[in-house]
Design an enzyme around this catalytic site. Structure first.
Site, short mmCIF file in Angstrom:
data_model
loop_
_atom_site.label_atom_id
_atom_site.label_comp_id
_atom_site.label_asym_id
_atom_site.label_seq_id
_atom_site.Cartn_x
_atom_site.Cartn_y
_atom_site.Cartn_z
CD GLU A 97 -1.87 -2.35 1.34
OE1 GLU A 97 -2.74 -3.20 1.08
OE2 GLU A 97 -0.75 -2.64 1.83
CG HIS A 166 -9.37 -7.24 8.20
ND1 HIS A 166 -8.55 -7.82 9.14
CD2 HIS A 166 -8.73 -7.39 7.01
CE1 HIS A 166 -7.47 -8.31 8.55
NE2 HIS A 166 -7.56 -8.07 7.26
#
Length: 369
Positions: A97, A166
């Site tokens: 990322e 998450h």
């Protein structure tokens, strides 16, 4: 006439008009304008077509992220884009990322228009230096000489059974940062119109989707399906008119708020539901106007309560409309803990429809079981 008497007179007049509209059957058409067509599309389709059309309209737009190409997106948002636009504009990346976000910000510096997909916004933490320090601050630090037209998009907030790492909502995190625009769609109309607006915007936009809404279908009008359709950034939508209490929400919680309003209606409580759409800039004018009419407020969000979006809305009401309140403001938010993995505990950690109903009843001084 004193201010208090004038307020009461205005409330009585509004209530009278609202009752007449309800009797005439006009209210539903007034509140849910996007349902003017019988056609329905899913939020997934809305996002996909918005990307497809914006890439067709502007060759500077490209998509970058993990599995956006060959796999057509972890949630199939980018279905068909690789085949149409090729690997130079639909770029698969390694699980890095920080790397691909930095590349995308650099491309935006050079006047391209990247759309960065995070498989979940929890993973954006790996890239937050680029989002905040490189993208959000560059226009200001360059005295306006540098624009950064980039979109960071992906699922945000709680899904189901994916644990603490998450499940977090980042609306308040990114909403607190000057230089960013932060959007959070609810319906297919929201998703399509706001994503198009985000891609065309000259500033960095954080676009917070919801995994559980991707498969939800919503009615859309022919106007929404037009390739030129965009929604204004910074403008909320009144999804349902009401006179007794204002309920603000964004993303998935808008649906919960609308269901709560239906339950409240059976108890003769008329709830006005505001879909925020935009977290930053926040449509303070629409929220304050509604509260000045209903004199009560319930804020709803999935995120943590401390320093949350609801807290900012409450502050706005205290600063601008305090004298209109007839009851304390109610905040409904996620529990102040990391998300549990067990399903029964997970349900307790996120707002439920019954939580909104009870809060609205408390503001109306109704008995709550």
């Amino acid at each position: 006439m004193s201010r208090t008497l004038l307020q009461r007179a205005r409330r009585a007049a509004f209530a009278s008009v609202l009752e007449r509209l309800q009797k005439l059957g006009c209210l539903q058409n007034t509140t849910r304008t996007y349902a003017s067509s019988s056609k329905e599309i899913t939020v997934r389709e809305a996002l996909n077509t918005a990307l497809y059309e914006e890439m067709a309209a502007d060759p500077k737009v490209f998509l970058i992220g993990e599995e956006v190409g060959e796999y057509q997106g972890a949630y199939k948002i980018s279905k068909g884009l690789l085949e149409k636009y090729g690997p130079e504009r639909v770029i698969d990346t390694p699980i890095t990322e920080a790397g691909f976000t930095g590349i995308a910000v650099g491309a935006a510096y050079k006047e391209l228009r990247p759309v960065v997909e995070f498989m979940t916004f929890n993973f954006s933490m790996q890239a937050i230096d680029h989002i905040i320090n490189s993208a959000a601050k560059s226009n200001y630090m360059s005295a306006g000489q540098l624009t950064v037209p980039i979109v960071f998009r992906g699922p945000n907030g709680a899904a189901a059974g994916v644990g603490a790492q998450h499940s977090q909502c980042y609306a308040a995190w990114y909403g607190s940062c000057p230089g960013l625009k932060v959007l959070s769609p609810y319906s297919s109309e929201d998703a399509r119109g706001l994503l198009k607006a985000a891609i065309r915007d000259p500033d960095p936009v954080v676009f917070l989707e919801n995994e559980l809404l991707y498969g939800e279908s919503f009615p859309v009008s022919d106007e929404v399906l037009d390739s030129n359709f965009v929604l204004p950034i910074g403008k909320a939508k009144i999804e349902r008119l009401g006179k007794d209490v204002t309920i603000t929400a964004y993303s998935k919680m808008v649906g919960y708020a609308l269901k709560a309003a239906e339950i409240l209606e059976k108890d003769r409580i008329s709830a006005e539901v505001i879909n925020l759409r935009s977290i930053r800039p926040l449509d303070r004018a629409t929220i304050n106007e509604s509260v000045r009419k209903t004199n009560r407020l319930v804020t709803v969000e999935e995120g943590f309560p401390q320093h949350g979006v609801g807290a900012e809305i409450c502050a706005s009401i205290v600063e601008e409309s305090f004298e209109y309140l007839d009851a304390p403001v109610e905040r409904i938010a996620g529990a102040d803990i990391p998300m549990p993995y067990a399903a029964n505990l997970e349900r307790l950690a996120v707002p439920q429809i019954e939580d909104i109903v009870r809060a609205a009843k408390r503001t109306c001084y109704r008995s709550v079981p």
